[in-house]
Design a protein around this motif. Sequence first.
Motif, PDB file in Angstrom:
ATOM      1  N   PRO A  96      89.046  13.915  12.407  1.00 33.57           N
ATOM      2  CA  PRO A  96      88.685  13.060  13.547  1.00 33.57           C
ATOM      3  C   PRO A  96      87.811  13.763  14.920  1.00 33.57           C
ATOM      4  O   PRO A  96      88.217  14.783  14.862  1.00 33.57           O
ATOM      5  CB  PRO A  96      90.320  12.441  13.723  1.00 33.57           C
ATOM      6  N   PRO A  97      87.419  12.404  15.069  1.00 32.62           N
ATOM      7  CA  PRO A  97      86.902  12.800  16.701  1.00 32.62           C
ATOM      8  C   PRO A  97      87.740  13.126  17.539  1.00 32.62           C
ATOM      9  O   PRO A  97      87.273  14.430  17.978  1.00 32.62           O
ATOM     10  CB  PRO A  97      86.250  11.904  16.705  1.00 32.62           C
ATOM     11  N   GLY A  98      88.757  13.486  17.494  1.00 22.26           N
ATOM     12  CA  GLY A  98      89.541  14.477  18.761  1.00 22.26           C
ATOM     13  C   GLY A  98      89.860  15.369  18.360  1.00 22.26           C
ATOM     14  O   GLY A  98      90.190  15.796  19.288  1.00 22.26           O
ATOM     15  N   VAL A  99      89.925  15.846  17.352  1.00 18.95           N
ATOM     16  CA  VAL A  99      90.116  17.103  16.948  1.00 18.95           C
ATOM     17  C   VAL A  99      89.028  18.344  16.825  1.00 18.95           C
ATOM     18  O   VAL A  99      89.660  18.884  18.381  1.00 18.95           O
ATOM     19  CB  VAL A  99      90.329  17.907  15.698  1.00 18.95           C
ATOM     20  N   PHE A 100      87.704  17.662  17.464  1.00 20.88           N
ATOM     21  CA  PHE A 100      86.326  18.379  17.968  1.00 20.88           C
ATOM     22  C   PHE A 100      86.426  18.667  19.452  1.00 20.88           C
ATOM     23  O   PHE A 100      86.769  19.361  20.402  1.00 20.88           O
ATOM     24  CB  PHE A 100      85.446  18.070  18.090  1.00 20.88           C
ATOM     25  N   GLU A 101      87.100  17.226  20.210  1.00 19.72           N
ATOM     26  CA  GLU A 101      86.746  16.820  21.956  1.00 19.72           C
ATOM     27  C   GLU A 101      88.394  17.559  21.888  1.00 19.72           C
ATOM     28  O   GLU A 101      87.988  18.808  23.714  1.00 19.72           O
ATOM     29  CB  GLU A 101      87.241  15.397  21.744  1.00 19.72           C
ATOM     30  N   ALA A 102      89.765  18.041  21.507  1.00 22.77           N
ATOM     31  CA  ALA A 102      90.549  18.973  21.919  1.00 22.77           C
ATOM     32  C   ALA A 102      90.127  20.631  22.154  1.00 22.77           C
ATOM     33  O   ALA A 102      90.547  21.274  22.222  1.00 22.77           O
ATOM     34  CB  ALA A 102      92.076  18.341  20.938  1.00 22.77           C
ATOM     35  N   VAL A 103      89.356  20.554  20.683  1.00 19.87           N
ATOM     36  CA  VAL A 103      89.332  21.980  20.447  1.00 19.87           C
ATOM     37  C   VAL A 103      88.028  22.915  21.359  1.00 19.87           C
ATOM     38  O   VAL A 103      87.955  23.692  21.759  1.00 19.87           O
ATOM     39  CB  VAL A 103      88.707  22.639  18.826  1.00 19.87           C
TER      40      VAL A 103
END
Length: 253
Positions: A96-103
Amino acid sequence: MTGLEHLAVLGAGLGAGIMTSTVGVASLLSFPVLLAVGLPPVVANASNTVGLTPGAITGSIGYRAELREHPVVTATIIGTCALGAVGGAVLLLALPPGVFEAVVPWLILGTCLLVGAQPRISAWLRKTAAEAPDERTRLSPATTFFSTLVGVYGGYFGAGSGVMMMAVLGFGSNLDFRIMNALKTLAILASNLVASVIFIVVAELDWTVVLLLAAGSVVGGYVGARVGRRLDPRLLRSLIVVVGVSAAVSMLL
């Protein structure tokens, strides 16, 4: 985007191309600019990878003499980083895009630490190469494994992958420093090229950004390989750290 934003992206491509061939942290300069002009993080990352690939090509061409000296190691770097990049690109698109945004803010901060430590790493690599009783010109299985991991990181995000490859080669070989610098640029090319093919086929890209980055990075990559070493590395490194930390903090807030 406005005209000034177009110029900012073009300038980021030029600077990132120089970084690819010298410091090896191109995305820390260009990625924050893409976020600043309004691109979503995953779109910015994929567009950044595709747009900077031409700079890695011209940078590798600039190092062609060094790359010919150890063809087996050169082929190994191409193969491992290309294979790893497939995994990294798939991770970027499958999660999910949220994973990249968080990492990604933490990846940027970690890379900034590497950039700050690079003078000590480079000095250690030069000293090790000078003191080595013999030259290991083949990569061990362990070094090959870590080279593949660098490829995975390059396909997923990539900022600082050149510094990581320099460290891997420094620990795993006694190659001359200039050879390692050339192989670092080639590693970035292999990762970016494979990931770019995947992104072009299946990812969402901003083609205006891709073309502007490509135009700037083509010039910057070749210039970096030829004259980038004459630039003040302390100034370049400081600029990268400031931009990177600022981008990471803004994403965290």
